[in-house]
Design a protein around this motif. Structure first.
Motif, mmCIF file in Angstrom:
data_model
loop_
_atom_site.group_PDB
_atom_site.id
_atom_site.type_symbol
_atom_site.label_atom_id
_atom_site.label_comp_id
_atom_site.label_asym_id
_atom_site.label_seq_id
_atom_site.Cartn_x
_atom_site.Cartn_y
_atom_site.Cartn_z
ATOM 1 N N TYR A 106 3.084 6.839 -0.813
ATOM 2 C CA TYR A 106 2.362 5.663 -1.293
ATOM 3 C C TYR A 106 1.215 6.030 -2.528
ATOM 4 C CZ TYR A 106 -0.908 8.891 1.247
ATOM 5 O OH TYR A 106 -1.517 9.357 1.918
ATOM 6 N N PRO A 107 1.139 5.066 -3.158
ATOM 7 C CA PRO A 107 0.508 5.160 -4.183
ATOM 8 C C PRO A 107 -1.181 5.870 -4.305
ATOM 9 C CG PRO A 107 0.363 2.600 -4.039
ATOM 10 C CD PRO A 107 0.704 3.284 -3.351
ATOM 11 N N LYS A 108 -1.715 7.031 -5.300
ATOM 12 C CA LYS A 108 -2.954 8.352 -4.566
ATOM 13 C C LYS A 108 -4.235 7.724 -4.340
ATOM 14 C CE LYS A 108 0.133 11.343 -6.708
ATOM 15 N NZ LYS A 108 -0.017 12.526 -8.082
ATOM 16 N N LYS A 109 -4.092 5.986 -4.613
ATOM 17 C CA LYS A 109 -5.660 5.335 -4.674
ATOM 18 C C LYS A 109 -5.817 4.461 -3.407
ATOM 19 C CE LYS A 109 -5.474 3.734 -9.743
ATOM 20 N NZ LYS A 109 -5.564 2.439 -10.449
ATOM 21 N N MET A 110 -4.715 4.416 -2.699
ATOM 22 C CA MET A 110 -4.219 3.852 -1.398
ATOM 23 C C MET A 110 -5.028 5.424 -0.319
ATOM 24 S SD MET A 110 -3.518 0.995 -1.988
ATOM 25 C CE MET A 110 -3.505 0.896 -3.676
ATOM 26 N N LYS A 111 -5.378 4.094 0.782
ATOM 27 C CA LYS A 111 -5.951 5.973 1.789
ATOM 28 C C LYS A 111 -5.628 5.687 3.448
ATOM 29 C CE LYS A 111 -10.568 6.996 -0.270
ATOM 30 N NZ LYS A 111 -9.910 7.966 -0.955
ATOM 31 N N LEU A 112 -4.814 6.437 3.776
ATOM 32 C CA LEU A 112 -4.033 6.283 4.994
ATOM 33 C C LEU A 112 -5.427 6.026 6.115
ATOM 34 C CD1 LEU A 112 -1.691 9.852 5.091
ATOM 35 C CD2 LEU A 112 -0.989 6.577 5.497
ATOM 36 N N ALA A 113 -6.542 6.418 6.340
ATOM 37 C CA ALA A 113 -7.116 6.181 7.511
ATOM 38 C C ALA A 113 -8.355 5.530 7.140
ATOM 39 C CB ALA A 113 -7.506 6.709 8.370
ATOM 40 N N TYR B 114 8.605 -1.216 -3.036
ATOM 41 C CA TYR B 114 8.945 -0.421 -3.623
ATOM 42 C C TYR B 114 7.688 1.197 -4.260
ATOM 43 C CZ TYR B 114 13.188 -2.978 -5.301
ATOM 44 O OH TYR B 114 13.761 -3.859 -5.331
ATOM 45 N N PHE B 115 6.310 0.393 -3.667
ATOM 46 C CA PHE B 115 5.368 1.138 -3.370
ATOM 47 C C PHE B 115 5.133 1.801 -2.191
ATOM 48 C CE2 PHE B 115 4.970 -2.280 -6.733
ATOM 49 C CZ PHE B 115 5.183 -1.266 -7.891
ATOM 50 N N THR C 73 1.315 0.134 7.764
ATOM 51 C CA THR C 73 0.355 -1.333 7.760
ATOM 52 C C THR C 73 -0.557 -1.493 7.300
ATOM 53 O OG1 THR C 73 1.664 -2.022 10.025
ATOM 54 C CG2 THR C 73 -0.284 -3.054 9.179
ATOM 55 N N ILE C 74 -1.470 -0.233 7.591
ATOM 56 C CA ILE C 74 -2.864 0.341 6.311
ATOM 57 C C ILE C 74 -2.484 0.383 5.284
ATOM 58 C CG2 ILE C 74 -4.795 2.024 6.546
ATOM 59 C CD1 ILE C 74 -4.821 2.155 8.974
ATOM 60 N N ILE C 75 -1.426 0.945 4.656
ATOM 61 C CA ILE C 75 -1.146 1.251 3.324
ATOM 62 C C ILE C 75 -0.585 -0.198 3.268
ATOM 63 C CG2 ILE C 75 0.704 2.161 2.009
ATOM 64 C CD1 ILE C 75 -2.209 4.191 2.366
ATOM 65 N N LYS C 76 0.413 -0.825 3.645
ATOM 66 C CA LYS C 76 0.831 -1.854 2.537
ATOM 67 C C LYS C 76 -0.057 -3.061 2.419
ATOM 68 C CE LYS C 76 5.465 -1.198 4.264
ATOM 69 N NZ LYS C 76 6.990 -1.317 4.632
ATOM 70 N N ASN C 77 -1.283 -3.113 3.218
ATOM 71 C CA ASN C 77 -2.027 -4.329 3.508
ATOM 72 C C ASN C 77 -2.917 -4.101 2.247
ATOM 73 O OD1 ASN C 77 -1.391 -6.005 5.772
ATOM 74 N ND2 ASN C 77 -2.718 -4.527 7.050
ATOM 75 N N GLN C 78 -3.373 -2.377 1.851
ATOM 76 C CA GLN C 78 -4.500 -2.290 1.075
ATOM 77 C C GLN C 78 -3.467 -2.192 -0.555
ATOM 78 O OE1 GLN C 78 -6.174 1.952 1.063
ATOM 79 N NE2 GLN C 78 -5.156 1.963 2.875
ATOM 80 N N LEU C 79 -1.690 -2.362 -0.407
ATOM 81 C CA LEU C 79 -1.226 -2.180 -1.744
ATOM 82 C C LEU C 79 -1.442 -4.296 -1.815
ATOM 83 C CD1 LEU C 79 1.487 -0.453 -1.652
ATOM 84 C CD2 LEU C 79 0.644 -0.644 -4.263
ATOM 85 N N LYS C 80 -1.587 -4.988 -1.298
ATOM 86 C CA LYS C 80 -0.904 -6.397 -1.071
ATOM 87 C C LYS C 80 -3.006 -6.911 -1.609
ATOM 88 C CE LYS C 80 2.031 -7.350 2.803
ATOM 89 N NZ LYS C 80 1.655 -8.244 4.052
ATOM 90 N N GLU C 81 -3.815 -6.254 -1.534
ATOM 91 C CA GLU C 81 -5.044 -6.520 -1.671
ATOM 92 C C GLU C 81 -5.260 -6.011 -3.420
ATOM 93 O OE1 GLU C 81 -8.159 -8.442 -1.502
ATOM 94 O OE2 GLU C 81 -6.974 -8.059 -0.030
ATOM 95 N N ALA C 82 -4.853 -4.968 -3.257
ATOM 96 C CA ALA C 82 -4.359 -4.321 -4.801
ATOM 97 C C ALA C 82 -3.456 -4.548 -5.832
ATOM 98 C CB ALA C 82 -4.783 -2.930 -4.282
ATOM 99 N N TYR C 83 -2.940 -5.262 -5.280
ATOM 100 C CA TYR C 83 -1.713 -5.244 -6.471
ATOM 101 C C TYR C 83 -1.707 -6.873 -6.446
ATOM 102 C CZ TYR C 83 -1.293 -0.525 -8.143
ATOM 103 O OH TYR C 83 -1.548 0.570 -8.321
ATOM 104 N N SER D 174 7.953 -1.914 -14.805
ATOM 105 C CA SER D 174 7.365 -1.000 -15.537
ATOM 106 C C SER D 174 6.306 -0.472 -14.828
ATOM 107 C CB SER D 174 6.994 -2.627 -16.143
ATOM 108 O OG SER D 174 6.117 -2.590 -15.646
ATOM 109 N N GLN D 175 6.176 -0.526 -13.879
ATOM 110 C CA GLN D 175 5.197 0.619 -13.259
ATOM 111 C C GLN D 175 5.274 1.342 -12.797
ATOM 112 O OE1 GLN D 175 1.610 -0.361 -12.875
ATOM 113 N NE2 GLN D 175 0.787 0.915 -11.686
ATOM 114 N N LEU D 176 6.722 1.483 -11.632
ATOM 115 C CA LEU D 176 7.456 2.738 -11.482
ATOM 116 C C LEU D 176 8.479 3.611 -12.487
ATOM 117 C CD1 LEU D 176 9.274 1.589 -8.688
ATOM 118 C CD2 LEU D 176 8.081 3.148 -8.445
#
Length: 412
Positions: A405-412, A352-353, A333-343, A306-308
């Motif tokens: 990656y989602p725009k809310k996430m940050k690379l650094a 997928y994201f 890894t930074i992006i994926k960890n942020q995603l796990k936390e957020a979603y 649904s999200q995609l």
């Protein structure tokens, strides 16, 4: 009351070339066939209209334009003393008309998601052979030329080479519909410079500058249009959506879709399994099926699907970061960890994201050279014949790596 005969020598008004004549009743009947009419519902440029709103033209437009340019090329070669029979002219016109008939919905997206391991070229051959049965073997020579099995090599090169009719149409057509002037090549001039030497398609020496412009236009169109970051991320997101739909279907989770799309979501199809029944089902699958499905999937209970789907329909796409070098494992890894936390997603769903891949473009392949026919009658590779130093550079593949990656996430 007597039946009136259909006028099969129609003309089509094309925005690029003006009036295009359908040369004979057989070609008219091929165009009228449902397999070919399907191309009206396959966009030429996928999601490029998210960047260039005018880019809504179809594979149908392109195929008809190619047939027209092929007719011109045959006339030019005949005036230069190249013998081409009426049967060969008809066959090469049919071959170029059908060269893209195997493209799936949104062109390349299907090749990387639900119809795996089968290229559109292989499906094109299957469509051509099916049509050949329908037309009682009248496409035998067209298929032989298309597959490169006919003894006259230059006829195949008109369909598939570094400077073929396909490229002459799509560069000019895509430039017109996107409004990107850099791609506006002179197809008429390039065709007028075509010749045949030792059974090879060549370009007369005075056409050298037109070839240079063609190669530079091709490079610019790839980086500015075909591999534009927005179109690139949208197509990759569509691939992810279709893969997720297929994954859910395997788990017996109900997915709303058309009959044709449902079949390909439910079944793993290989080239050897792709029989006439599968071909018929594939012929019913077009952009409309995909768009209708992802509009429905916005309301699906599965978060990923649904999200995609919502992101694609609303044009709220993932961010894409493109660079020359691979992205580091630390960045990913930074992006994926942020995603796990957020979603609150596990590793499989995070992919997928947040994902990486590479795109490559080579404007000129020197292993399949464009040959220039000099005034002395010798043949030279365009790179050697040209005084443009940057043509040498165009022969080198350019690779670019991207991270989505989602725009809310940050690379650094």
């Amino acid at each position: 009351m007597a039946k009136t005969k259909t006028n099969k020598l129609k003309i089509i008004n094309d925005p690029i070339y003006g009036f295009i004549s359908i040369p004979n009743p057989l070609i008219f009947d091929i165009i009228e066939h449902p397999y070919f009419q399907r191309l009206r519902r396959i966009t030429q440029m996928g999601f490029s209209n998210l960047v260039y709103p005018g880019a809504n033209h179809t594979r149908f437009h392109h195929a008809i334009g190619c047939m027209h340019l092929m007719q011109k090329a045959i006339r030019v070669l005949r005036t230069k003393g190249v013998e081409i029979s009426d049967d060969e002219e008809n066959a090469v016109s049919i071959a170029i008309l059908l060269h893209d008939i195997g493209h799936g919905a949104f062109s390349h997206a299907l090749e990387h998601s639900i119809v795996n391991g089968i290229s559109h070229e292989e499906i094109s051959i299957k469509f051509m052979k099916s049509l050949n049965n329908h037309f009682n073997g009248k496409l035998d020579l067209a298929i032989a030329i298309f597959e490169g099995k006919y003894h006259r090599k230059f006829l195949y090169q008109l369909i598939s080479s570094q400077l073929d009719i396909d490229r002459l149409d799509y560069l000019k057509r895509d430039s017109f519909y996107t409004g990107v002037a850099e791609g506006n090549i002179s197809s008429d001039r390039l065709i007028a410079m075509m010749n045949v030497k030792d059974d090879e398609l060549v370009i007369d020496q005075k056409g050298i500058y037109s070839v240079e412009k063609f190669l530079i236009a091709r490079r610019l169109m790839y980086w500015q249009v075909y591999l534009h970051k927005t179109g690139l991320v949208a197509e990759n997101m569509l691939v992810k959506v279709l893969k997720r739909a297929k994954e859910l279907t395997k788990k017996n989770i109900e997915i709303e879709a058309s009959t044709a799309l449902k079949y390909f979501l439910n079944n793993e199809i290989s080239l050897k399994d792709f029989d006439d029944e599968k071909l018929e089902l594939f012929s019913r699958l077009d952009d409309y099926d995909i768009l209708h499905a992802i509009k429905d999937w916005r309301n699906h209970s599965d978060f990923v699907l649904s999200q995609l789907s919502t992101m694609i329909i609303d044009r709220k796409l993932l961010k894409i970061d493109i660079q020359d070098e691979k992205h580091s494992k630390e960045e990913i890894t930074i992006i994926k960890n942020q995603l796990k936390e957020a979603y609150k997603l596990d590793d499989d769903l995070v992919a997928y994201f947040a994902f990486t891949d590479m795109v490559s473009n080579q404007a000129y392949n020197s292993e399949i050279p464009i040959k220039i026919l000099t005034k002395k009658g010798t043949l030279l590779d365009i790179v050697k014949a040209s005084d443009q130093l940057n043509l040498q550079a165009l022969a080198k593949p350019v690779n670019k790596h991207f991270l989505c990656y989602p725009k809310k996430m940050k690379l650094a």
